[in-house]
Write a protein that holds these residues in place. Structure first.
Motif, PDB file in Angstrom:
ATOM      1  N   THR A  97       0.837  -1.059  -0.020  1.00 20.48           N
ATOM      2  CA  THR A  97       0.308  -0.036  -0.095  1.00 20.48           C
ATOM      3  C   THR A  97       0.846   1.361  -0.043  1.00 20.48           C
ATOM      4  OG1 THR A  97      -0.109   0.033   2.481  1.00 20.48           O
ATOM      5  CG2 THR A  97      -1.983  -1.122   1.141  1.00 20.48           C
ATOM      6  N   SER A  98       2.016   0.957   0.450  1.00 20.42           N
ATOM      7  CA  SER A  98       3.106   2.383   0.289  1.00 20.42           C
ATOM      8  C   SER A  98       4.428   1.718   0.000  1.00 20.42           C
ATOM      9  CB  SER A  98       3.186   2.788   1.593  1.00 20.42           C
ATOM     10  OG  SER A  98       1.900   3.643   2.201  1.00 20.42           O
ATOM     11  N   PHE A  99       5.190   2.454  -0.982  1.00 22.89           N
ATOM     12  CA  PHE A  99       6.292   1.702  -1.378  1.00 22.89           C
ATOM     13  C   PHE A  99       7.204   2.983  -2.166  1.00 22.89           C
ATOM     14  CE2 PHE A  99       2.968   1.118  -4.576  1.00 22.89           C
ATOM     15  CZ  PHE A  99       3.651   1.721  -5.790  1.00 22.89           C
ATOM     16  N   HIS A 100       8.688   2.295  -2.239  1.00 16.03           N
ATOM     17  CA  HIS A 100       9.465   3.325  -3.009  1.00 16.03           C
ATOM     18  C   HIS A 100       9.949   2.180  -4.128  1.00 16.03           C
ATOM     19  CE1 HIS A 100      12.712   5.808  -4.271  1.00 16.03           C
ATOM     20  NE2 HIS A 100      13.410   4.781  -3.934  1.00 16.03           N
ATOM     21  N   VAL A 101       9.928   2.617  -5.560  1.00 14.51           N
ATOM     22  CA  VAL A 101      10.497   1.680  -6.178  1.00 14.51           C
ATOM     23  C   VAL A 101      11.293   2.610  -7.260  1.00 14.51           C
ATOM     24  CG1 VAL A 101       8.472   1.611  -7.871  1.00 14.51           C
ATOM     25  CG2 VAL A 101      10.157  -0.377  -7.771  1.00 14.51           C
ATOM     26  N   GLU A 102      12.389   2.082  -7.756  1.00 11.78           N
ATOM     27  CA  GLU A 102      13.187   2.546  -8.932  1.00 11.78           C
ATOM     28  C   GLU A 102      13.299   1.383  -9.836  1.00 11.78           C
ATOM     29  OE1 GLU A 102      16.679   4.245  -7.191  1.00 11.78           O
ATOM     30  OE2 GLU A 102      15.716   5.552  -6.015  1.00 11.78           O
ATOM     31  N   GLY A 103      13.198   1.709 -11.230  1.00  9.20           N
ATOM     32  CA  GLY A 103      13.485   0.662 -12.213  1.00  9.20           C
ATOM     33  C   GLY A 103      13.665   1.224 -13.461  1.00  9.20           C
TER      34      GLY A 103
END
Length: 142
Positions: A97-103
């Protein structure tokens, strides 16, 4: 998923490094919220999105907080503000429900990336949930 995110994170960090060519092409931070969605989404979820384009690579950082249920998917779509549009670039997000993602993702159709570069306001990013399958938070690119 976390291993993929960490590997992709290293690539994204390298692209976002100060002084790099990709950093010079970085778009401004794009706020995401319920109010920009066309799905009448409620709940107060919000976030920020940043992206760069380098050749056929679309690299991104996506921060989201407060989704009503875990994210099911995220995409970049082509459509102006206030309209829903077709998926053009899928993004990898965790089932949270809450996140930090890099890609980074390879985009095989150069017309898609050219479209984002030429008219970013005609594109948006959103995060989909089972509560709001059409999108719970959205941000128009700039």
């Amino acid at each position: 998923m976390h291993i993929v995110t960490r590997i992709a994170s290293a690539a994204a960090v390298a692209l976002f490094a100060l002084g790099g060519a990709a950093a010079a092409n970085a778009a401004p931070a794009i706020p995401l919220n319920n109010g920009q969605e066309t799905t009448d989404a409620k709940g107060g979820a919000h976030g920020m999105f940043r992206y760069t384009i380098d050749g056929d690579q679309f690299c991104y950082t996506l921060d989201v907080a407060g989704l009503t249920v875990a994210a099911a998917a995220a995409h970049v779509h082509s459509a102006p503000r206030g309209e829903a549009g077709p998926i053009r670039i899928p993004l990898i997000v965790p089932n949270e429900t809450s996140f930090h993602v890099e890609g980074c993702t390879t985009v095989s159709d150069p017309a898609i990336l050219a479209g984002v570069q030429d008219n970013p306001g005609g594109w948006y990013v959103n995060v989909h949930t089972s509560t709001y399958p059409g999108g719970e938070v959205r941000g128009q690119l700039k």
